[in-house]
Design a protein around this motif. Structure first.
Motif, PDB file in Angstrom:
ATOM      1  N   LYS A 176       0.771  -1.284   0.044  1.00 45.44           N
ATOM      2  CA  LYS A 176       0.055   0.020   0.037  1.00 45.44           C
ATOM      3  C   LYS A 176       0.761   1.126   0.044  1.00 45.44           C
ATOM      4  O   LYS A 176       1.468   1.541   1.041  1.00 45.44           O
ATOM      5  CB  LYS A 176      -0.845  -0.092   1.203  1.00 45.44           C
ATOM      6  CG  LYS A 176      -1.890  -1.269   0.997  1.00 45.44           C
ATOM      7  CD  LYS A 176      -2.746  -1.475   2.560  1.00 45.44           C
ATOM      8  CE  LYS A 176      -3.747  -2.782   2.299  1.00 45.44           C
ATOM      9  NZ  LYS A 176      -3.519  -3.321   3.548  1.00 45.44           N
TER      10      LYS A 176
ATOM     11  N   ASN B   2      -3.538   0.265  -7.025  1.00 43.00           N
ATOM     12  CA  ASN B   2      -4.746  -0.703  -7.669  1.00 43.00           C
ATOM     13  C   ASN B   2      -5.402  -0.249  -9.038  1.00 43.00           C
ATOM     14  O   ASN B   2      -5.642  -0.829  -9.875  1.00 43.00           O
ATOM     15  CB  ASN B   2      -5.795  -1.025  -6.763  1.00 43.00           C
ATOM     16  CG  ASN B   2      -5.603  -2.081  -5.766  1.00 43.00           C
ATOM     17  OD1 ASN B   2      -5.033  -3.176  -6.411  1.00 43.00           O
ATOM     18  ND2 ASN B   2      -6.012  -2.050  -4.582  1.00 43.00           N
ATOM     19  N   TYR B   3      -5.694   1.203  -8.906  1.00 41.50           N
ATOM     20  CA  TYR B   3      -6.385   1.629 -10.056  1.00 41.50           C
ATOM     21  C   TYR B   3      -5.339   1.907 -11.276  1.00 41.50           C
ATOM     22  O   TYR B   3      -5.770   1.672 -12.168  1.00 41.50           O
ATOM     23  CB  TYR B   3      -7.145   3.025  -9.589  1.00 41.50           C
ATOM     24  CG  TYR B   3      -8.279   2.837  -8.518  1.00 41.50           C
ATOM     25  CD1 TYR B   3      -9.375   1.916  -9.054  1.00 41.50           C
ATOM     26  CD2 TYR B   3      -8.076   3.222  -7.263  1.00 41.50           C
ATOM     27  CE1 TYR B   3     -10.434   1.810  -8.018  1.00 41.50           C
ATOM     28  CE2 TYR B   3      -9.025   3.006  -6.404  1.00 41.50           C
ATOM     29  CZ  TYR B   3     -10.194   2.239  -6.708  1.00 41.50           C
ATOM     30  OH  TYR B   3     -11.225   2.063  -5.764  1.00 41.50           O
ATOM     31  N   ILE B   4      -4.472   2.136 -10.845  1.00 44.66           N
ATOM     32  CA  ILE B   4      -3.505   2.687 -12.078  1.00 44.66           C
ATOM     33  C   ILE B   4      -3.060   1.166 -12.551  1.00 44.66           C
ATOM     34  O   ILE B   4      -2.935   1.011 -13.948  1.00 44.66           O
ATOM     35  CB  ILE B   4      -2.154   3.179 -11.667  1.00 44.66           C
ATOM     36  CG1 ILE B   4      -2.403   4.563 -11.089  1.00 44.66           C
ATOM     37  CG2 ILE B   4      -1.011   3.261 -12.636  1.00 44.66           C
ATOM     38  CD1 ILE B   4      -1.253   5.240 -10.256  1.00 44.66           C
ATOM     39  N   TRP B   5      -2.894   0.206 -12.114  1.00 49.70           N
ATOM     40  CA  TRP B   5      -2.306  -1.066 -12.414  1.00 49.70           C
ATOM     41  C   TRP B   5      -3.744  -1.518 -13.424  1.00 49.70           C
ATOM     42  O   TRP B   5      -3.557  -1.983 -14.499  1.00 49.70           O
ATOM     43  CB  TRP B   5      -2.109  -1.904 -11.487  1.00 49.70           C
ATOM     44  CG  TRP B   5      -1.497  -3.353 -11.907  1.00 49.70           C
ATOM     45  CD1 TRP B   5       0.022  -3.293 -12.256  1.00 49.70           C
ATOM     46  CD2 TRP B   5      -1.906  -4.593 -11.889  1.00 49.70           C
ATOM     47  NE1 TRP B   5       0.168  -4.522 -12.788  1.00 49.70           N
ATOM     48  CE2 TRP B   5      -0.699  -5.157 -12.655  1.00 49.70           C
ATOM     49  CE3 TRP B   5      -3.092  -5.272 -11.858  1.00 49.70           C
ATOM     50  CZ2 TRP B   5      -0.782  -6.850 -12.872  1.00 49.70           C
ATOM     51  CZ3 TRP B   5      -3.159  -6.591 -12.147  1.00 49.70           C
ATOM     52  CH2 TRP B   5      -2.108  -7.413 -12.492  1.00 49.70           C
ATOM     53  N   LEU B   6      -4.893  -1.541 -12.706  1.00 48.20           N
ATOM     54  CA  LEU B   6      -5.915  -1.887 -13.518  1.00 48.20           C
ATOM     55  C   LEU B   6      -6.245  -1.027 -14.622  1.00 48.20           C
ATOM     56  O   LEU B   6      -6.561  -1.665 -15.884  1.00 48.20           O
ATOM     57  CB  LEU B   6      -7.327  -1.986 -12.535  1.00 48.20           C
ATOM     58  CG  LEU B   6      -8.488  -2.301 -13.166  1.00 48.20           C
ATOM     59  CD1 LEU B   6      -8.704  -3.713 -12.965  1.00 48.20           C
ATOM     60  CD2 LEU B   6      -9.569  -1.742 -12.261  1.00 48.20           C
ATOM     61  N   ALA B   7      -6.089   0.055 -14.611  1.00 49.79           N
ATOM     62  CA  ALA B   7      -6.308   1.147 -15.859  1.00 49.79           C
ATOM     63  C   ALA B   7      -5.127   0.612 -16.918  1.00 49.79           C
ATOM     64  O   ALA B   7      -5.739   0.458 -18.137  1.00 49.79           O
ATOM     65  CB  ALA B   7      -6.046   2.502 -15.390  1.00 49.79           C
TER      66      ALA B   7
END
Lengths: 204, 211
Positions: A176, B2-7
């Motif tokens: 994180k 998380n969001y950057i990787w997903l994007a």
């Protein structure tokens, strides 16, 4: 150890002399080059000799520390695989072209040549990728053109944010990252904008 | 993250499907997975070397001396770290290696610094404010001789390959100041403050919880 230090130091002095005599490098460049070449030998010398005088068993202590090298490198693997795979896929998909189309009206406004936009977008993602773009631009427009100088400045003005974050956090198991990416990218944006600004002043 | 990787993943796959680059996208995934392993394993030797040297430096008291020397700056940048903690001295060495463009030394020293910072972390997997500030210093890192790009310029026949040093130093100094300021300001945002591991109650010292 001492022997190799002396050799390294002599080498550096020679390079120093060559640099000052021949190429017409500025004094600043010469001094910084000298520092870079001597820094590691000096650090090693001071650390080892001081350790010896402090009655540390230098060899045993070195082994003790070095033991962890393997595990640190191995810890990084999953983090680096995750980010490099995503970035590699992104580059291969050609999605960069869309972002360039969307952003190009904005860059024209601030006096940033459209050709250099890919450098700015690629820089935080991939070191080799952005270096490739910079090289291509300089081959096409010449390294001493405004575009060439701006692209070089952009490349030299930040690090590969995603790589640094993956490796540094990966080595200690941090998943994180909180606001690390956001602040890194804000820094990159500032670096790119300031590169455009300063290049207009210095080379414009 | 998380969001950057997903994007990145979703955009690549969707765009790849539309542009007919899907084969290349898959090939890139395999390729880059291998590159990642090569890079990581390539670090082992240099990592072991610097960790060994740093251990001697630590026991010889050099790191402590360095830490004390920059107390005024470190107190401002890293208020939560005790001023003579080895993390400070190690971070200083990493920053100096970056300035000098010593890539081979900078990464191992940086990772050693992360290790020291992690010792002060109450959480196993969440970044502390100090880590984020340190990363901000590194992602925008100032380099007085950006050797890679200078080499390319020289190869392509530039009349003065070094002329971009001053502009790059200026831009990267601005980038560094901005990144650190952003990190410092963002850590005050309510959502980010809530995730600060230093707000956790002191956890019991358990070494076996590394899932």
């Amino acid at each position: 150890m001492l022997n190799s230090f002396v050799v390294a130091a002599t080498d550096t002095v020679q390079q120093f002399a060559q640099a000052t005599a021949g190429t017409g490098d500025s004094l600043f460049v010469t001094i910084m080059k000298g520092f870079s070449n001597l820094a590691v030998p000096i650090i090693l010398f001071v650390v080892v000799v001081l350790g010896f005088f402090k009655k540390i068993k230098v060899y045993e202590t070195f082994i003790d520390g070095a033991k962890e090298g393997f595990s640190v490198a191995v810890n990084i693997i999953p983090y680096l695989v995750a980010i490099l795979v995503a970035i590699g896929m992104f580059r291969a998909s050609g999605a960069m072209g869309f972002f360039i189309k969307i952003l190009s009206p904005l860059t024209n406004l601030i006096g940033m040549p459209a050709e250099t936009l890919p450098v700015a977008l690629m820089r935080p993602l991939s070191g080799s990728g952005s270096l490739g773009i910079v090289t291509e631009l300089m081959t096409k427009h010449g390294p001493d053109s405004f575009i060439g100088r701006l692209a070089s400045t952009m490349f030299g003005s930040t690090e590969t944010t995603f790589y640094v974050i993956a490796v540094y956090f990966g080595s200690v198991g941090i998943r994180k990252s909180r606001h690390a990416i956001a602040s890194g990218l804000i820094g990159d944006l500032a670096g790119m904008l300031m590169a455009v600004f300063i290049c207009h002043i210095v080379f414009g | 993250m998380n969001y950057i990787w997903l994007a990145l993943m979703v955009i690549s796959l969707v765009v790849g499907a539309f542009t007919g680059n899907l084969g290349a996208v898959t090939a890139a995934a395999v390729d880059y997975a291998q590159t990642a392993v090569d890079i990581s394993l390539g670090l082992i030797g240099i990592m072991a070397f610097w960790l060994g040297i740093m251990k001697i430096a630590e026991e010889g008291g050099i790191i402590k001396i360095l830490s004390r020397a920059i107390r005024p700056i470190s107190k401002f940048l890293f208020p939560e770290i005790p001023p003579d903690h080895p993390a400070i001295g190690t971070m200083l060495m990493n920053i100096i290696a970056n300035w000098l463009g010593l890539g081979n030394a900078a990464t191992p020293l940086g990772l050693k610094a992360m290790k020291e910072l992690q010792k002060l972390n109450k959480s196993e997997d969440t970044a502390t404010n100090a880590m984020v500030v340190f990363l901000a210093l590194n992602t925008a890192s100032i380099t007085f001789i950006p050797m890679t790009v200078i080499a390319v310029r020289a190869k392509l026949g530039s009349a003065n390959p070094f002329e971009i040093i001053s502009t790059a130093v200026f831009a990267s100094t601005c980038a560094t100041i901005t990144a650190v300021t952003a990190a410092k300001l963002m850590q005050r945002l309510p959502g980010i403050r809530k995730s600060d591991p230093n707000r956790l109650p002191k956890t019991t010292e358990e070494g076996d919880n590394n899932a």
